[in-house]
Write a protein that holds these residues in place. Structure first.
Motif, PDB file in Angstrom:
ATOM      1  N   THR A  24       0.845  -1.192   0.000  1.00 10.98           N
ATOM      2  CA  THR A  24       0.000   0.000   0.000  1.00 10.98           C
ATOM      3  C   THR A  24       0.887   1.252   0.000  1.00 10.98           C
ATOM      4  O   THR A  24       2.109   1.155   0.149  1.00 10.98           O
ATOM      5  CB  THR A  24      -0.897   0.032   1.249  1.00 10.98           C
ATOM      6  N   ASN A  25       0.249   2.399  -0.096  1.00 12.77           N
ATOM      7  CA  ASN A  25       0.985   3.659   0.008  1.00 12.77           C
ATOM      8  C   ASN A  25       1.675   3.758   1.367  1.00 12.77           C
ATOM      9  O   ASN A  25       2.792   4.268   1.460  1.00 12.77           O
ATOM     10  CB  ASN A  25       0.052   4.842  -0.205  1.00 12.77           C
ATOM     11  N   ASP A  26       1.021   3.290   2.417  1.00  9.16           N
ATOM     12  CA  ASP A  26       1.632   3.302   3.744  1.00  9.16           C
ATOM     13  C   ASP A  26       2.835   2.366   3.811  1.00  9.16           C
ATOM     14  O   ASP A  26       3.817   2.666   4.497  1.00  9.16           O
ATOM     15  CB  ASP A  26       0.616   2.921   4.824  1.00  9.16           C
ATOM     16  N   ALA A  28       4.862   1.845   1.362  1.00  6.56           N
ATOM     17  CA  ALA A  28       5.936   2.603   0.705  1.00  6.56           C
ATOM     18  C   ALA A  28       6.559   3.604   1.676  1.00  6.56           C
ATOM     19  O   ALA A  28       7.785   3.751   1.727  1.00  6.56           O
ATOM     20  CB  ALA A  28       5.404   3.316  -0.529  1.00  6.56           C
ATOM     21  N   LEU A  29       5.727   4.286   2.444  1.00  9.66           N
ATOM     22  CA  LEU A  29       6.225   5.260   3.407  1.00  9.66           C
ATOM     23  C   LEU A  29       7.090   4.583   4.473  1.00  9.66           C
ATOM     24  O   LEU A  29       8.216   5.017   4.754  1.00  9.66           O
ATOM     25  CB  LEU A  29       5.062   6.008   4.065  1.00  9.66           C
ATOM     26  N   THR A  51       8.225   3.479  -6.473  1.00 10.30           N
ATOM     27  CA  THR A  51       7.203   3.772  -7.471  1.00 10.30           C
ATOM     28  C   THR A  51       6.348   2.531  -7.687  1.00 10.30           C
ATOM     29  O   THR A  51       6.870   1.420  -7.804  1.00 10.30           O
ATOM     30  CB  THR A  51       7.871   4.200  -8.802  1.00 10.30           C
ATOM     31  N   ARG A  52       5.019   2.740  -7.731  1.00 13.31           N
ATOM     32  CA  ARG A  52       4.087   1.633  -7.996  1.00 13.31           C
ATOM     33  C   ARG A  52       3.209   2.037  -9.169  1.00 13.31           C
ATOM     34  O   ARG A  52       2.568   3.088  -9.146  1.00 13.31           O
ATOM     35  CB  ARG A  52       3.209   1.346  -6.778  1.00 13.31           C
ATOM     36  N   GLN A  55       3.269   5.539 -10.381  1.00  9.72           N
ATOM     37  CA  GLN A  55       3.052   6.603  -9.399  1.00  9.72           C
ATOM     38  C   GLN A  55       4.159   6.568  -8.353  1.00  9.72           C
ATOM     39  O   GLN A  55       4.374   5.552  -7.694  1.00  9.72           O
ATOM     40  CB  GLN A  55       1.699   6.440  -8.704  1.00  9.72           C
ATOM     41  N   ARG A  56       4.843   7.690  -8.193  1.00 10.21           N
ATOM     42  CA  ARG A  56       5.885   7.783  -7.166  1.00 10.21           C
ATOM     43  C   ARG A  56       5.204   7.894  -5.810  1.00 10.21           C
ATOM     44  O   ARG A  56       4.468   8.839  -5.545  1.00 10.21           O
ATOM     45  CB  ARG A  56       6.759   9.003  -7.424  1.00 10.21           C
ATOM     46  N   LEU A  57       5.452   6.894  -4.951  1.00 12.09           N
ATOM     47  CA  LEU A  57       4.852   6.871  -3.619  1.00 12.09           C
ATOM     48  C   LEU A  57       5.784   7.412  -2.557  1.00 12.09           C
ATOM     49  O   LEU A  57       5.334   7.857  -1.503  1.00 12.09           O
ATOM     50  CB  LEU A  57       4.445   5.446  -3.243  1.00 12.09           C
TER      51      LEU A  57
END
Length: 156
Positions: A24-26, A28-29, A51-52, A55-57
């Protein structure tokens, strides 16, 4: 020290082993911050990109890095997307064959580079969905830093 054939086999194993169940985006963070912290702990200065699906996360450029690091990331990511393996795996295989991406595959150096630091972002059941990339250190060090953090993160 591993010979080239052992190193290639090790990288194939890493690509089979270092996969996510979900991403998920989280994720990635969290992962991006862990990579940055690992670099800090070891006194390294890097740029990190996750990047997924285009989209650069996550992107962070530590003090001491330059815009050149982002260009290296773009070119490493292109290699990973094209070949489906880590950028260091691509580089080592081509070096072992005594050729380059331009010679063997017609891929321009301006857009593709065989250098350590980019790894395919693979999710079980989905396949490769993006890239996780480090730039700023010598090839093997970029690769090793990324692999050690991925291994630790995925073992949680």
């Amino acid at each position: 020290m591993l010979n080239i054939n052992q190193r290639l086999l090790q990288m194939e194993q890493e690509e089979q082993e270092l996969r996510f169940e979900t991403f998920t985006n989280d994720t990635a963070l969290e992962l991006g911050l862990e990579i940055v912290e690992e670099a800090r702990r070891s006194g390294k200065r890097i740029t990190v990109d996750i990047t997924r699906s285009g989209q650069r996360l996550f992107l962070h450029a530590m003090e001491g890095t330059t815009v050149e690091n982002e260009d290296w990331i773009r070119r490493k990511n292109n290699a990973v997307k094209h070949f489906g393996t880590s950028s260091w795996h691509v580089a080592c295989r081509l070096r072992n064959e005594g050729t380059t991406m331009e010679e063997k595959h017609g891929l321009p150096l301006a857009d593709y580079v065989g250098a350590g630091g980019a790894f395919p972002l693979i999710v079980e059941g989905e396949g490769q969905i993006g890239t996780i990339t480090v730039s700023g250190l010598p090839d093997q060090e970029d690769h090793d830093l990324l692999i050690s953090v991925l291994r630790r993160y995925l073992s949680k």
